[in-house]
Design an enzyme around this catalytic site. Structure first.
Site, PDB file in Angstrom:
ATOM      1  N   LYS A  33      -2.131  -2.752  -9.248  1.00 54.03           N
ATOM      2  CA  LYS A  33      -2.171  -1.535  -8.435  1.00 54.03           C
ATOM      3  C   LYS A  33      -3.499  -0.836  -8.689  1.00 54.03           C
ATOM      4  O   LYS A  33      -3.826  -0.491  -9.823  1.00 54.03           O
ATOM      5  CB  LYS A  33      -1.011  -0.605  -8.782  1.00 54.03           C
ATOM      6  N   GLU A  49       0.851  -1.186   0.000  1.00 48.33           N
ATOM      7  CA  GLU A  49       0.000   0.000   0.000  1.00 48.33           C
ATOM      8  C   GLU A  49       0.886   1.236   0.000  1.00 48.33           C
ATOM      9  O   GLU A  49       1.915   1.274   0.676  1.00 48.33           O
ATOM     10  CB  GLU A  49      -0.914   0.003   1.223  1.00 48.33           C
ATOM     11  N   GLY A  50       0.498   2.233  -0.777  1.00 51.39           N
ATOM     12  CA  GLY A  50       1.262   3.473  -0.854  1.00 51.39           C
ATOM     13  C   GLY A  50       0.346   4.653  -1.043  1.00 51.39           C
ATOM     14  O   GLY A  50      -0.888   4.535  -0.954  1.00 51.39           O
ATOM     15  N   GLY A  51       0.946   5.800  -1.321  1.00 47.51           N
ATOM     16  CA  GLY A  51       0.171   7.012  -1.473  1.00 47.51           C
ATOM     17  C   GLY A  51      -0.793   6.979  -2.638  1.00 47.51           C
ATOM     18  O   GLY A  51      -1.865   7.595  -2.599  1.00 47.51           O
ATOM     19  N   MET A  52      -0.448   6.250  -3.702  1.00 44.47           N
ATOM     20  CA  MET A  52      -1.309   6.202  -4.882  1.00 44.47           C
ATOM     21  C   MET A  52      -2.429   5.182  -4.757  1.00 44.47           C
ATOM     22  O   MET A  52      -3.438   5.265  -5.460  1.00 44.47           O
ATOM     23  CB  MET A  52      -0.479   5.882  -6.127  1.00 44.47           C
ATOM     24  N   VAL A  92      -1.748  -2.435  -3.655  1.00 43.40           N
ATOM     25  CA  VAL A  92      -1.239  -3.400  -4.627  1.00 43.40           C
ATOM     26  C   VAL A  92      -1.644  -4.800  -4.189  1.00 43.40           C
ATOM     27  O   VAL A  92      -1.533  -5.153  -3.005  1.00 43.40           O
ATOM     28  CB  VAL A  92       0.290  -3.308  -4.758  1.00 43.40           C
ATOM     29  N   ASP A 148      12.155   9.508  -9.886  1.00 48.02           N
ATOM     30  CA  ASP A 148      11.856   9.245  -8.475  1.00 48.02           C
ATOM     31  C   ASP A 148      12.634   8.031  -7.959  1.00 48.02           C
ATOM     32  O   ASP A 148      12.066   7.123  -7.354  1.00 48.02           O
ATOM     33  CB  ASP A 148      10.347   9.037  -8.293  1.00 48.02           C
TER      34      ASP A 148
END
Length: 414
Positions: free
Chosen positions: A175, A151-154, A157, A269
């Site tokens: 994702k 899990e991330g900011g966007m 998954v 990035d």
């Protein structure tokens, strides 16, 4: 005759020391003076843990300590040790290694050896069961959701299989974009750009994107599924890598950047969270959401425009803090240099509590020499990293290939 194992102290009061292990002797670690290894840390128990050799090899055992003994990030009671395992007690991290003979070093011939920068998690104490994601067991489009893997900011998954595909190679990573972000045009564009760039860049060190679609008022993209750990997770467990292991990770990322540069694409990035390492030591570059064609305009400064987090700032080139439109391949070279610095030193080149103080350091600060922060760092390696971190792009390596060649020369010295 095989060399005897040793414990290499990666972090803590005795960082840099190497402790030989004896086949016939139980080694007790703790803060009591009677211990074989005395570690002056108040959070440790008097007799904290022990390491000994039995019929099946070496074992680490917690001796009823209050704050626990951890192996590769998981609290343990007693478990067998494998080469590359990292024991943590308090702030001290100890790597279990078997020194290589000169013949083994020569035979290795520079190829990646996973134990130099990877950590195992299987076979250890089971992690606490997380709350089940409501999507697990259901479908997103034609993809069946097996489990949540990140899990991330966007967004989140998931590990999935395609119900349209009945071949053996039918495991993918999906994702799913956070619905709230679909209201922001620049975030949707970033998500789509990640798919498009992944389609263009077919390279063994870059995670390939395979499919893109919309579902339940949001978007998803499908990528190749890669078993492994993010570099950031490995650093969280190990603290730092050996100079040799760090160079080998950086070399594979440099190969990915070199290929992307030939396609006139920059990543934008590079950081430990976007670098995946498999159990076999293969390095894969993730998250192409900020990728762009060289000289392509993508908007203003990512700091002032979107408030990009401190984690990204650790690896952001000076010109990137002013305006993202001014970046090119040399910004990726800076970010890889900053990541390499972190791998060796156990910390990024700069650290600050506030964004603008951070930006001031990135633009004008001088990083502490690696030779002062880690053992066994040749001066040539520090000079190579320092050149990649120069403030002005013209003073850095001009192409990923130039940086890769310099790193290959350094690999011969460690």
């Amino acid at each position: 005759m095989a060399a005897s194992p040793i414990l290499r102290v990666l972090t803590g009061p005795h960082s840099g020391e190497e402790i030989p292990l004896d086949l016939d002797r139980r080694l007790v670690l703790g803060r009591e003076l009677s211990c074989d290894i005395v570690l002056e840390e108040p959070v440790l128990s008097r007799k904290h843990c022990a390491i000994e050799c039995g019929e099946d090899g070496y074992t680490v055992t917690d001796l009823g300590s209050k704050n626990g003994t951890y192996l590769n990030g998981q609290r343990i009671a007693s478990v067998g040790l494998e080469v590359g395992d990292v024991i943590r007690i308090g702030s001290t991290r100890l790597e279990f290694i078997v020194p290589r003979s000169e013949a083994e070093v020569a035979a290795e011939n520079g190829e990646a050896k996973a134990s130099e920068f990877y950590v195992r998690t299987s076979g250890l104490a089971e992690e606490e069961e997380e709350e089940k994601d409501p999507l697990v067991g259901g479908h997103v489009g034609s993809y069946f959701i097996h489990k949540k893997i990140g899990e991330g900011g966007m967004g989140s998954v998931y590990k999935v299989t395609d119900t349209r595909n009945h071949s053996e190679a039918n495991e993918f990573a999906l994702k799913l974009m956070n619905k709230a972000l679909t209201l922001e045009e620049d975030q949707v564009a970033r998500f789509k750009r990640e798919f498009q760039a992944g389609q263009e860049l077919g390279h063994p060190n870059i995670v390939q994107t395979l499919d893109f679609g919309s579902w339940d008022e949001t978007f998803y993209l499908v990528m190749e599924y890669v078993e492994g750990h993010e570099l950031q997770d490995i650093l969280d467990i190990r603290g730092r890598l050996s100079p040799r292991g760090a160079i080998k990770v950086a070399l594979q990322v440099a190969l990915a950047l070199e290929y992307a540069f030939r396609q006139k694409i920059i990543h934008g990035d590079i950081k430990p969270e976007n670098i995946l390492i498999t159990p076999k030591g293969v390095v894969k570059l993730l998250d192409l959401g900020l990728a762009k064609k060289i000289k392509e305009e993508t908007g203003g400064s990512s700091i002032t425009k979107t408030g990009e987090g401190i984690g990204t700032l650790h690896y952001m080139a000076p010109e990137q803090t002013i305006n993202a439109r001014d970046t090119d391949q040399r910004s990726d070279i800076y970010a890889l240099g900053a990541t390499l610095y972190h791998m060796i030193a156990g910390q990024p080149p700069f650290e600050a509590s506030g964004i603008w103080e951070f930006v001031e350091l990135i633009q004008h600060g001088v990083p502490q020499p690696l030779t002062e922060l880690a053992s066994n760092v040749p001066e040539q390696l520090w000079e190579t990293v320092k050149k990649s971190l120069e403030k002005h792009p013209r003073d850095r390596y001009q192409t990923p290939r130039d940086f890769r060649k310099a790193l290959e020369n350094c690999l011969q010295l460690v």
